[in-house]
Design an enzyme around this catalytic site. Structure first.
Site, short mmCIF file in Angstrom:
data_model
loop_
_atom_site.label_atom_id
_atom_site.label_comp_id
_atom_site.label_asym_id
_atom_site.label_seq_id
_atom_site.Cartn_x
_atom_site.Cartn_y
_atom_site.Cartn_z
N GLN A 27 -1.09 -5.74 0.52
CA GLN A 27 -1.78 -5.43 1.78
C GLN A 27 -0.91 -5.94 2.94
OE1 GLN A 27 -4.49 -3.63 1.91
NE2 GLN A 27 -5.42 -3.79 -0.11
N TYR A 41 -6.92 0.80 -9.56
CA TYR A 41 -5.86 0.81 -8.55
C TYR A 41 -5.56 -0.65 -8.15
CZ TYR A 41 -7.78 5.57 -8.09
OH TYR A 41 -8.27 6.83 -8.33
N GLU A 57 -3.36 0.25 -13.04
CA GLU A 57 -2.41 0.51 -11.96
C GLU A 57 -1.28 1.39 -12.51
OE1 GLU A 57 -1.70 -0.20 -8.56
OE2 GLU A 57 0.22 0.76 -9.03
N ASP A 88 -9.83 0.81 -5.27
CA ASP A 88 -9.03 0.60 -4.05
C ASP A 88 -7.87 1.59 -4.07
OD1 ASP A 88 -7.80 -0.32 -1.80
OD2 ASP A 88 -7.32 -2.31 -2.59
N CYS A 127 -8.52 2.73 2.59
CA CYS A 127 -7.77 2.79 3.85
C CYS A 127 -7.80 4.22 4.39
CB CYS A 127 -6.34 2.31 3.66
SG CYS A 127 -5.45 3.25 2.43
#
Ligand SMILES: C[S@@+](CC[C@H](N)C(=O)[O-])C[C@H]1O[C@@H](n2cnc3c(N)ncnc32)[C@H](O)[C@@H]1O
Length: 455
Positions: free
Chosen positions: A281, A310, A331, A378, A405
Site C-alpha cells: 500500500q 488478493y 495471491e 482486496d 481502490c
C-alpha cells in the site's frame, strides 16, 4: 460550439472526481481545475453527444476553498488532480463519490471518511519516467517528472508534493548521472534509447529500494557509487530490463545490482520483507488505519477459518492470524507469495497458509476443505473476476469484508453479491490517496439468514 471555443461560466457543482460542472447548450460541461461556486473562462477540449470536456483558462471569481492558483494547479494536476482544493472540500468530494457510486437496495451505513493526518508527502512508492528535451539554446537536457493529464508529455517535478524529500534527491542524482555520462534516454515513439524510468520505494524503517528500468543491460557501477555516497538509506538497488514498446513499466526481469533483495516494512507491529514486484500500500499511515477498520468490521473470533483473497505479501493475512483459527492467503504474484511465506516465519505465525495463483482458480480448491466463516477481498482496481464471486456465493461464506481502490468495480461486485443473498451492512471511505480523486473503501457484507447453510 467547436473545439477551443471560450466561454464565461459559473461552476454549479463538483462531479464525482472533483471536476467543475456547468451547462452550455443543454449539455453538461466538465471543467478541469475549476471549483464549485467559481466564475471562470473555460476552453472546450472535447465534445461528445451528451457532455463536453473543457479546462479553466482564467478564474474570474475564486472559491474560498481554493488553495492554489490556476497556473500552479494546472502544472501539478497530472500528479495530483485535487491539489487546488482545500482538504475539507476534498474529503467531501470523496464521500460524495462513494455515496453516489454505491447505490444499493441495502440500507447500508455510510461512515465518515478516515482522514489523513498528513495529506502531503505520504507516498512510499514513486514511478518516475525520464525523457529528453531540447532547451532554448538547442542543448539536450534530461527531464523527469510525471505525465500530464491524458498525455505522455513529461511535466518536470519542481517540488515534491506527494513523495518524500529523499526520493526527490535520489531522482536528482540519477538525472545528473544520466547527463554526465551521456546515457541514451528511451524514446517511446521511436522505441530507441536505454533509460526508461525509476521506481523508488521506502518503508517506515527508512529503508529505500531503487529500481532502474532500462531497455538493455547497462553498467551502472558509477551511478551506484554516487547514490551510496549520498544516501545511507538505500538498502537495495535493482535493474529491471524492459525492452518492449509498452505502457507496462516493469518487466519480470529484475537483477539485483546492490544490497539486499528485499527491504523491511512494519505494519501494525509485524515485520514484512518486500521484493520490488510485491504489492505494498502506498500510504503507510492510512494503510494501518484502513486495516484496523477492516478488522473491526470483520469481528474476528478464535474459532474462525478465514480467506484473505488478493493477499499480496500477506500483510492482512498475518495481522489477523493471531485472532483466528486459520487463515488462507491467495495471491497471483510468485515473489509476493515468497515474501508472504518468509514473513510468516519472521513473525513466527504458524496458522497461515499461502497459495500462489489466481483467486478465481485457487479458491475452488478450498470449497470442500473446511467451512470458511469470513473472507477478505482486496482486488486490484478492475475488481473481482465473476468466476471468483460465483465460487464465494456457492460457498455460502457468512461474511465478506471488501477492501477496494476502485469504487466503480466494487459497486459492480457488491451488486452481484446482493443479487445472491448478501446484504451490504456498512461502508467506510479511507483517504489513502490524498490530493488525488482516487478513494479507497472498505465495505462489509453479510449473508442473509435465508441463504445460510442449515447446521
Ligand atoms: C490491491 S493489492 C492488495 C494486496 C494486499 N491485500 C495488501 O493490502 O497489501 C491487490 C493484489 O492482488 C493481486 N492480484 C491481482 N490479480 C489477482 C488474481 N486474479 N488472483 C490473485 N491475486 C491477484 C496483485 O498482485 C496484488 O498483490
Amino acid at each position: 460550439m467547436k473545439l477551443n471555443d471560450e466561454y464565461k461560466v459559473t461552476i454549479e457543482s463538483f462531479d464525482m472526481n472533483g471536476l467543475g460542472v456547468c451547462h452550455l447548450d443543454n449539455k453538461v460541461v466538465f471543467v478541469e481545475n475549476a471549483m464549485e461556486g467559481e466564475e471562470a473562462i473555460i476552453e472546450i477540449t472535447s465534445i461528445h453527444s451528451k457532455y463536453i470536456f473543457s479546462k479553466a483558462k482564467k478564474i474570474l471569481k475564486k472559491s474560498p476553498n481554493r488553495i492554489l492558483d490556476l497556473e500552479e494547479s494546472i502544472k501539478l494536476s497530472g500528479e495530483a488532480d485535487l491539489i487546488h482544493v482545500d482538504y475539507e472540500t476534498e474529503l467531501r468530494i470523496k464521500e460524495n463519490k462513494v455515496k453516489n457510486t454505491i447505490k444499493t437496495k441495502s440500507n447500508y451505513k455510510l461512515n465518515s471518511i478516515i482522514k489523513s493526518d498528513n495529506p502531503y508527502n505520504y507516498r512510499n512508492k514513486v514511478m518516475v519516467p525520464f525523457g529528453e528535451i531540447i532547451d532554448e539554446d538547442d542543448i539536450k537536457d534530461v527531464v523527469y517528472g510525471f505525465y500530464a493529464k491524458k498525455s505522455h508529455n513529461i511535466i518536470p517535478i519542481e517540488n515534491d508534493i506527494l513523495t518524500n524529500d529523499i526520493s526527490s534527491k535520489i531522482l536528482y542524482v540519477i538525472q545528473r548521472y544520466l547527463v554526465l555520462f551521456n546515457v541514451l534516454i528511451y524514446n517511446e515513439q521511436t522505441n530507441k534509447g536505454i533509460f526508461r524510468e525509476v521506481m523508488i520505494r521506502n518503508t517506515v524503517n527508512n529503508d529505500f529500494m531503487v529500481v532502474l528500468v532500462t531497455t538493455v543491460n547497462h553498467d551502472f557501477s558509477r551511478l551506484i557509487e554516487m547514490l551510496l555516497d549520498e544516501f545511507k538509506e538505500i538498502k537495495s538497488i535493482y535493474l529491471n530490463i524492459n525492452s518492449k514498446q509498452t505502457n507496462v513499466v516493469l518487466s519480470d526481469d529484475f537483477r539485483l545490482l546492490y544490497g539486499t533483495p528485499t527491504i523491511k516494512e512494519n505494519i501494525l507491529g509485524l515485520d514484512f520483507e518486500v521484493y520490488p514486484a510485491s504489492f505494498m500500500q502506498v500510504n503507510h499511515n492510512q494503510c494501518e488505519k484502513l486495516y484496523k477498520e477492516a478488522f473491526r468490521m470483520a469481528e474476528l473470533k478464535p474459532n474462525m477459518n478465514v480467506i484473505d483473497a488478493y493477499c499480496g505479501m500477506g500483510s492482512i493475512t498475518l495481522n489477523i492470524a493471531k485472532e483466528v483459527n486459520h487463515v488462507y492467503g491467495i495471491e497471483i504474484v510468485p515473489d509476493a507469495i515468497k515474501n508472504a511465506n518468509n514473513n510468516k516465519v519472521i513473525n513466527n505465525i504458524p496458522n497461515a497458509t499461502f497459495i500462489c495463483g489466481a483467486c478465481e482458480e485457487e479458491i475452488k480448491k478450498l470449497v470442500n476443505k473446511e467451512k470458511i466463516d469470513l473472507i477478505f477481498f482486496d482486488p486490484p482496481r478492475k475488481g473481482c473476476a465473476k468466476e471468483f464471486l460465483d465460487t464465494v456465493i456457492s460457498m455460502k461464506i457468512p461474511k465478506i469484508v471488501y477492501i477496494s481502490c476502485g469504487i466503480a468495480t466494487a459497486a459492480r461486485d457488491i451488486k452481484i453479491l446482493e443479487e445472491n443473498g448478501y446484504e451490504l451492512k456498512e461502508v467506510t471511505p479511507c483517504d489513502l490517496f490524498s490530493k488525488t480523486s482516487h478513494v479507497e473503501t472498505v465495505a462489509c457484507l453479510s449473508l442473509g439468514v435465508l441463504h445460510q447453510e442449515k447446521k
